[in-house]
Design an enzyme around this catalytic site. Structure first.
Site, PDB file in Angstrom:
ATOM      1  N   CYS A  43       0.844  -1.367  -0.007  1.00  0.00           N
ATOM      2  CA  CYS A  43      -0.109  -0.038   0.075  1.00  0.00           C
ATOM      3  C   CYS A  43       0.966   1.181   0.120  1.00  0.00           C
ATOM      4  O   CYS A  43       0.596   2.215  -0.831  1.00  0.00           O
ATOM      5  CB  CYS A  43      -0.915   0.022   1.249  1.00  0.00           C
ATOM      6  N   CYS A  48      -1.075   1.576  -3.245  1.00  0.00           N
ATOM      7  CA  CYS A  48      -2.238   2.547  -3.425  1.00  0.00           C
ATOM      8  C   CYS A  48      -1.880   3.930  -3.021  1.00  0.00           C
ATOM      9  O   CYS A  48      -2.373   4.724  -3.798  1.00  0.00           O
ATOM     10  CB  CYS A  48      -3.081   2.292  -1.863  1.00  0.00           C
ATOM     11  N   LYS A  51       0.561   5.096  -6.210  1.00  0.00           N
ATOM     12  CA  LYS A  51      -0.381   5.219  -7.211  1.00  0.00           C
ATOM     13  C   LYS A  51      -1.632   6.190  -7.354  1.00  0.00           C
ATOM     14  O   LYS A  51      -1.601   7.136  -8.402  1.00  0.00           O
ATOM     15  CB  LYS A  51      -1.403   3.650  -7.378  1.00  0.00           C
ATOM     16  N   TYR A 184      -8.421  -3.935 -11.507  1.00  0.00           N
ATOM     17  CA  TYR A 184      -8.063  -2.616 -10.594  1.00  0.00           C
ATOM     18  C   TYR A 184      -6.736  -1.975 -11.192  1.00  0.00           C
ATOM     19  O   TYR A 184      -6.838  -0.806 -11.951  1.00  0.00           O
ATOM     20  CB  TYR A 184      -7.607  -2.693  -9.300  1.00  0.00           C
ATOM     21  N   GLU A 188      -6.334   1.312 -13.829  1.00  0.00           N
ATOM     22  CA  GLU A 188      -5.820   2.460 -12.933  1.00  0.00           C
ATOM     23  C   GLU A 188      -4.475   3.047 -13.891  1.00  0.00           C
ATOM     24  O   GLU A 188      -4.416   3.932 -14.153  1.00  0.00           O
ATOM     25  CB  GLU A 188      -5.361   2.392 -11.763  1.00  0.00           C
ATOM     26  N   HIS A 442     -27.120  20.693  -2.158  1.00  0.00           N
ATOM     27  CA  HIS A 442     -27.079  21.237  -3.655  1.00  0.00           C
ATOM     28  C   HIS A 442     -26.161  22.148  -3.684  1.00  0.00           C
ATOM     29  O   HIS A 442     -26.066  23.030  -2.660  1.00  0.00           O
ATOM     30  CB  HIS A 442     -28.573  21.601  -3.830  1.00  0.00           C
ATOM     31  N   GLU A 447     -26.148  14.449  -4.407  1.00  0.00           N
ATOM     32  CA  GLU A 447     -27.464  14.854  -4.151  1.00  0.00           C
ATOM     33  C   GLU A 447     -28.312  13.728  -5.202  1.00  0.00           C
ATOM     34  O   GLU A 447     -29.378  13.384  -4.627  1.00  0.00           O
ATOM     35  CB  GLU A 447     -27.940  16.117  -4.496  1.00  0.00           C
TER      36      GLU A 447
HETATM   37  P1  NDP Z   1      -7.371  -8.399 -10.614  1.00  0.00           P
HETATM   38  O1  NDP Z   1      -7.798  -9.481  -9.950  1.00  0.00           O
HETATM   39  O2  NDP Z   1      -8.167  -6.918 -10.089  1.00  0.00           O
HETATM   40  O3  NDP Z   1      -7.509  -8.469 -12.025  1.00  0.00           O
HETATM   41  C1  NDP Z   1      -6.880  -9.625 -12.691  1.00  0.00           C
HETATM   42  C2  NDP Z   1      -6.904  -9.207 -14.096  1.00  0.00           C
HETATM   43  O4  NDP Z   1      -5.971 -10.074 -14.896  1.00  0.00           O
HETATM   44  C3  NDP Z   1      -8.561  -9.739 -14.449  1.00  0.00           C
HETATM   45  O5  NDP Z   1      -8.807  -8.996 -15.381  1.00  0.00           O
HETATM   46  C4  NDP Z   1      -8.071 -11.191 -15.033  1.00  0.00           C
HETATM   47  O6  NDP Z   1      -9.229 -11.489 -15.961  1.00  0.00           O
HETATM   48  C5  NDP Z   1      -6.683 -11.060 -15.555  1.00  0.00           C
HETATM   49  N1  NDP Z   1      -5.970 -12.046 -15.764  1.00  0.00           N
HETATM   50  C6  NDP Z   1      -5.881 -13.193 -14.851  1.00  0.00           C
HETATM   51  N2  NDP Z   1      -4.877 -14.149 -15.615  1.00  0.00           N
HETATM   52  C7  NDP Z   1      -4.533 -13.477 -16.709  1.00  0.00           C
HETATM   53  C8  NDP Z   1      -3.789 -14.234 -17.810  1.00  0.00           C
HETATM   54  N3  NDP Z   1      -3.291 -15.199 -17.387  1.00  0.00           N
HETATM   55  N4  NDP Z   1      -3.721 -13.585 -18.781  1.00  0.00           N
HETATM   56  C9  NDP Z   1      -4.300 -12.599 -19.018  1.00  0.00           C
HETATM   57  N5  NDP Z   1      -5.277 -11.936 -18.209  1.00  0.00           N
HETATM   58  C10 NDP Z   1      -5.322 -12.491 -17.009  1.00  0.00           C
HETATM   59  O7  NDP Z   1      -5.817  -8.124 -10.276  1.00  0.00           O
HETATM   60  P2  NDP Z   1      -4.928  -6.878 -10.181  1.00  0.00           P
HETATM   61  O8  NDP Z   1      -3.419  -7.431 -10.563  1.00  0.00           O
HETATM   62  O9  NDP Z   1      -5.567  -5.702 -11.110  1.00  0.00           O
HETATM   63  O10 NDP Z   1      -5.029  -6.549  -8.587  1.00  0.00           O
HETATM   64  C11 NDP Z   1      -4.697  -7.481  -7.628  1.00  0.00           C
HETATM   65  C12 NDP Z   1      -5.907  -6.951  -6.326  1.00  0.00           C
HETATM   66  O11 NDP Z   1      -5.256  -5.886  -5.561  1.00  0.00           O
HETATM   67  C13 NDP Z   1      -7.233  -6.663  -6.888  1.00  0.00           C
HETATM   68  O12 NDP Z   1      -7.903  -7.556  -6.874  1.00  0.00           O
HETATM   69  C14 NDP Z   1      -7.415  -5.525  -5.572  1.00  0.00           C
HETATM   70  O13 NDP Z   1      -8.133  -6.457  -4.789  1.00  0.00           O
HETATM   71  C15 NDP Z   1      -6.242  -4.940  -5.271  1.00  0.00           C
HETATM   72  N6  NDP Z   1      -6.111  -3.613  -5.814  1.00  0.00           N
HETATM   73  C16 NDP Z   1      -7.124  -2.637  -5.361  1.00  0.00           C
HETATM   74  C17 NDP Z   1      -6.724  -1.375  -5.673  1.00  0.00           C
HETATM   75  C18 NDP Z   1      -7.933  -0.391  -5.295  1.00  0.00           C
HETATM   76  O14 NDP Z   1      -8.484  -0.702  -4.259  1.00  0.00           O
HETATM   77  N7  NDP Z   1      -8.240   0.775  -5.983  1.00  0.00           N
HETATM   78  C19 NDP Z   1      -5.893  -0.954  -6.705  1.00  0.00           C
HETATM   79  C20 NDP Z   1      -5.045  -1.926  -7.150  1.00  0.00           C
HETATM   80  C21 NDP Z   1      -5.106  -3.291  -6.604  1.00  0.00           C
HETATM   81  P3  NDP Z   1     -10.484 -12.178 -15.949  1.00  0.00           P
HETATM   82  O15 NDP Z   1     -11.291 -11.246 -15.202  1.00  0.00           O
HETATM   83  O16 NDP Z   1     -10.866 -12.543 -17.214  1.00  0.00           O
HETATM   84  O17 NDP Z   1     -10.224 -13.363 -14.900  1.00  0.00           O
END
Ligand code: NDP
Length: 461
Positions: A43, A48, A51, A184, A188, A442, A447
């Site tokens: 984080c 976080c 970022k 995510y 982002e 407002h 709102e």
């Molecule tokens: P996520 O789990 O959010 O997303 C992973 C993505 O990668 C999905 O779209 C998935 O597709 C895709 N994917 C998985 N495996 C493959 C593969 N082998 N080839 C191609 N695409 C693939 O992971 P992130 O890495 O983005 O983030 C990890 C975690 O960190 C998040 O789940 C979140 O909880 C946390 N986070 C939170 C943030 C916030 O609160 N703002 C910011 C950043 C991270 P599919 O959907 O098809 O499985």
């Protein structure tokens, strides 16, 4: 006198580990914490906080553009990536200092070392070679980005890609970047790099990004990205990645051949349990390598607990902190407390933001709830003079029988700030009539949440 060196040994100095160590020490326990890297974890150091600083940086170009409609003219503006990165690093170093100060002030012994299990009560510190013992041990080692693009097909070249870890330290801003993933982090960073001036393509294997979020929100985000000029390649996967002269060359299953400066993979994160030797302590791991815990964050070894991302429950900082607080209540205050993973708000810090708390339409129906859906879409006041075609979408999912608000979803400016407050209402079990009885503030975007009177449609499970 205890036969152990410490009452609690915490492995990992991220949000969960630091909070647990500090609170346990304040509860009177003798606590040590091992962190071989900087204190603060994903984080603070590489997630976080940096970022969000990059998100702010990425929004100035648009803000300056919007300002023209309000009579401002800033002349020629230029952006300098090294300045941003240096300033960001300075702030992260300051925050790390605060973390360290707070934990040490509480009386925790902080060891800059890597701890691995020897048995359920003994850890080996790899750098100094010493053995330490503790009555209770907390695993809070977090997770790390996976680079394994080859889940569905074998491709070479993933070692040429960066992850979010490296994205924070690039020497220069890429002019052209491809980002793999639809979660995510991918979304982002797609907005960050686009906002800073890079040409960005999102390469996502599914039919629309952000699986698990509300479908209307996902559609709105996808449309917004395309309108902004972020290329969104759906049903798309890399088939080849290689280095060519001064650039990277990528090929996709859709016949795309793209040269670029960087390829970033953001395809999920895997728990940091490799080489921790948890098997020596009798700690069970799940399929992804996550530490398996019960409702109280206790592992299969009775004196060992785990909190945060390493348990792969909800990968969110406030959840790790909450789990840590519950752990201290359970293990050091004689007050067994289960972490509550319901009504956890979350936001994707795209531009604009997408934030949600509670159930999506599909989730609510899946749980057997008949639902009424309320929606509002509008052009935020800021953009009337600003001139850009930006729209906000808000949506409430309401239980058709009880009237209780089950979900609140927003895609638009300040969505995260609004949803944080809406989460209190949902936590309290607010009904749609409670929203309706609330006087609007407002003129705001928020709102709309209390002035939505017309049901868009109803659905039954
Ligand atoms: P996520 O789990 O959010 O997303 C992973 C993505 O990668 C999905 O779209 C998935 O597709 C895709 N994917 C998985 N495996 C493959 C593969 N082998 N080839 C191609 N695409 C693939 O992971 P992130 O890495 O983005 O983030 C990890 C975690 O960190 C998040 O789940 C979140 O909880 C946390 N986070 C939170 C943030 C916030 O609160 N703002 C910011 C950043 C991270 P599919 O959907 O098809 O499985």
């Amino acid at each position: 006198m205890s036969k152990f060196d410490y009452d609690l040994f915490v492995i990992g100095g991220g949000s969960g580990g630091v909070r647990a160590a500090r609170m346990a020490a304040l509860a009177g326990a003798r606590v040590a914490l091992a962190e071989e890297d900087r204190l603060g974890g994903t984080c603070v150091i590489r997630g976080c906080i940096p970022k969000k600083l990059l998100v702010y940086a990425s929004q100035f170009a648009e803000n300056i553009q919007d300002a023209k409609g309000y009579g401002w003219d800033f002349g020629a503006c230029r952006f300098d990536w090294p300045t941003l990165i240096a300033n960001k690093d300075r702030e992260i170093a300051r925050l790390e200092g605060l973390y360290r100060g707070a934990v040490e002030k509480a009386g925790v012994t902080v060891l800059g070392d890597r701890a691995v299990f020897e048995d359920p009560h003994t850890l080996r510190l790899l750098n100094c070679g010493k053995l330490v013992t503790a009555e209770k041990i907390l695993i809070a080692t977090g997770n790390t980005p996976t680079r394994d693009l080859g889940a569905s097909h074998v491709i070479s070249g993933s070692e040429l890609c960066i992850t979010s870890n490296e994205a924070f330290h690039l020497k220069e801003l890429p002019r052209r970047i491809l980002i793999a993933g639809g979660g995510y982090i991918a979304l982002e960073f797609a907005h960050i790099f686009h906002g800073l001036g890079a040409k960005v393509s999102l390469v996502y294997r599914g039919e629309k990004p952000l699986r698990g979020f509300d479908d209307d929100m996902r559609d709105a985000l996808c449309a917004s990205m395309q309108q902004r000029g972020i290329e969104v390649l759906l049903g798309c996967e890399f088939t080849k990645i290689e280095k060519r002269d001064n650039c990277l060359h990528a090929e996709t299953n859709q016949g795309g051949k793209i040269d670029c400066d960087q390829i970033m993979v953001a395809i999920g994160r895997r728990p940091n349990t490799m080489a921790l030797h948890v098997e020596k302590a009798g700690v069970e791991l799940g399929k992804k390598g996550e530490v398996v815990v019960d409702d109280y964050s206790r592992t299969s070894a009775p004196n060992i607990f785990a909190v945060g991302d390493v348990t792969d429950r909800l990968q969110l900082t406030p959840v790790a902190i909450h789990e840590a607080m519950c752990f201290v209540e359970t293990a050091f205050r004689n007050n067994p407390t289960r972490p509550d993973h319901e009504h956890v708000p979350s936001a994707v810090f795209t531009t604009p933001e997408l934030a949600a708390v509670g159930l999506t339409e599909e989730k609510a129906l899946g749980l057997g709830h008949p639902i009424d859906v309320y929606k509002s879409t509008f052009r935020p006041l800021l953009h009337t003079l600003g001139g850009r075609e930006v729209r906000t979408l808000m949506k409430l999912i309401v239980h058709a029988v009880t009237g209780r608000v089950l979900g609140c979803h927003i895609f638009g400016d300040h969505a995260a700030e609004i949803v944080q407050t809406a989460a209190i209402a949902l936590r309290l079990g607010a009904a749609k009539t409670d929203f309706d009885r609330t006087i609007a503030l407002h003129p705001t975007a928020a709102e709309e949440l209390v002035t939505m009177r017309t049901k868009a449609y109803s659905r039954k499970p």
